[in-house]
Scaffold this active site. Structure first.
Site, PDB file in Angstrom:
ATOM      1  N   GLY A  48      -4.920  10.358  -0.462  1.00 45.64           N
ATOM      2  CA  GLY A  48      -3.784  10.670  -1.329  1.00 45.64           C
ATOM      3  C   GLY A  48      -4.118  11.327  -2.654  1.00 45.64           C
ATOM      4  N   GLU A 103      -6.450   7.756  -8.689  1.00 43.56           N
ATOM      5  CA  GLU A 103      -5.527   7.413  -7.590  1.00 43.56           C
ATOM      6  C   GLU A 103      -4.234   8.217  -7.706  1.00 43.56           C
ATOM      7  OE1 GLU A 103      -5.399   6.132  -4.858  1.00 43.56           O
ATOM      8  OE2 GLU A 103      -6.170   4.106  -4.682  1.00 43.56           O
ATOM      9  N   ASP A 107       0.659   1.050  -6.280  1.00 45.52           N
ATOM     10  CA  ASP A 107       1.907   0.494  -5.747  1.00 45.52           C
ATOM     11  C   ASP A 107       1.872  -1.021  -5.931  1.00 45.52           C
ATOM     12  OD1 ASP A 107       4.113  -0.196  -4.202  1.00 45.52           O
ATOM     13  OD2 ASP A 107       3.731   1.275  -2.663  1.00 45.52           O
TER      14      ASP A 107
HETATM   15  C1  PRP Z   1      -2.170   4.712  -0.931  1.00 41.70           C
HETATM   16  C2  PRP Z   1      -2.623   5.242  -2.278  1.00 41.70           C
HETATM   17  C3  PRP Z   1      -3.464   4.129  -2.818  1.00 41.70           C
HETATM   18  C4  PRP Z   1      -2.808   2.902  -2.222  1.00 41.70           C
HETATM   19  C5  PRP Z   1      -1.978   2.238  -3.282  1.00 41.70           C
HETATM   20  O1  PRP Z   1      -3.165   4.949  -0.008  1.00 41.70           O
HETATM   21  O2  PRP Z   1      -3.346   6.429  -2.152  1.00 41.70           O
HETATM   22  O3  PRP Z   1      -4.810   4.222  -2.400  1.00 41.70           O
HETATM   23  O4  PRP Z   1      -1.976   3.325  -1.135  1.00 41.70           O
HETATM   24  O5  PRP Z   1      -1.278   1.148  -2.766  1.00 41.70           O
HETATM   25  P1  PRP Z   1      -1.415  -0.335  -3.339  1.00 41.70           P
HETATM   26  O6  PRP Z   1      -1.348  -0.253  -4.821  1.00 41.70           O
HETATM   27  O7  PRP Z   1      -0.222  -1.037  -2.738  1.00 41.70           O
HETATM   28  O8  PRP Z   1      -2.690  -0.917  -2.848  1.00 41.70           O
HETATM   29  P2  PRP Z   1      -2.954   4.838   1.579  1.00 41.70           P
HETATM   30  O9  PRP Z   1      -3.540   3.564   2.067  1.00 41.70           O
HETATM   31  O10 PRP Z   1      -1.520   5.107   1.895  1.00 41.70           O
HETATM   32  O11 PRP Z   1      -3.873   5.986   2.143  1.00 41.70           O
HETATM   33  P3  PRP Z   1      -3.866   7.558   1.852  1.00 41.70           P
HETATM   34  O12 PRP Z   1      -4.299   7.740   0.412  1.00 41.70           O
HETATM   35  O13 PRP Z   1      -4.847   8.112   2.806  1.00 41.70           O
HETATM   36  O14 PRP Z   1      -2.458   8.060   2.077  1.00 41.70           O
END
Ligand code: PRP
Length: 181
Positions: A48, A103, A107
């Site tokens: 991401g 990041e 979330d």
């Molecule tokens: C997303 C984003 C963060 C994480 C945040 O990654 O890039 O790494 O979720 O979420 P959190 O605060 O609830 O832990 P994802 O796992 O969707 O993978 P990606 O980056 O490959 O889309």
């Protein structure tokens, strides 16, 4: 023939708003690390953060190295599983180095919390956190974001690196996914 639900994406942050904010974040980082005397390491979390990181690093007027970490916590789900798996590790030691974790979104904060602890165990000289987006009401446990782009509402967002089932990462804006019949 079955009626399929169409997905629409409503713009939350325009391409221009993002560009302006990223330029400011680059300036903030440049000012904070101006006297470092050695290259800063930006660690982007795949996948991401890739779009954000590529714009951010060009807004920083200092020597930087780029590293990437592969982390999987969501799969194709829209809610965090809370399980963080490292799928790709750093290629160089970070001991004694100044690092910034980059990041796309904080979330629940579970991923950032895990990664910050993980990086600190390698004894870097300093650790900072930069995130384009955060959902303030949702964070589990306090995550200090040193360089933050935007606080956003608790909606499912895509674009500018963020995906829905692997798609929409290449949208130039950040938008909220809406379903329409
Ligand atoms: C997303 C984003 C963060 C994480 C945040 O990654 O890039 O790494 O979720 O979420 P959190 O605060 O609830 O832990 P994802 O796992 O969707 O993978 P990606 O980056 O490959 O889309």
């Amino acid at each position: 023939m079955s009626k399929k639900k169409a997905l629409t994406v409503r713009v939350l942050l325009s391409e221009q708003e993002i560009a302006n904010r990223v330029a400011k974040l680059g300036q903030e980082i440049t000012e904070k690390y101006a006297d470092l005397g050695e290259p800063l390491i930006l660690i982007g979390i795949l996948k991401g953060s890739v779009i954000f990181l590529s714009d951010l690093c060009r807004a920083i007027s200092l020597p930087v190295e780029l590293e990437f970490m592969g982390v999987s916590s969501y799969g194709d789900e829209t809610e965090s599983s809370g399980v963080v798996q490292i799928t790709q590790d750093l290629t160089r030691p970070i001991k004694g180095r100044h690092i910034i974790l980059v990041e796309d979104i904080v979330d629940t904060g579970l991923t950032a919390k895990y990664l910050l602890k993980h990086f600190r165990s390698s004894e870097p000289a300093s650790v900072a956190m930069c995130a384009l987006l955060e959902k303030p009401g949702k964070s589990q446990g306090h995550i200090l974001i040193d360089f933050l782009g935007f606080s956003i509402p608790d909606d499912f967002v895509v674009g500018y690196g963020l995906d829905f089932a692997g798609l929409y990462r290449n949208l130039p804006h950040v938008g909220i996914v809406e379903t329409a019949d």
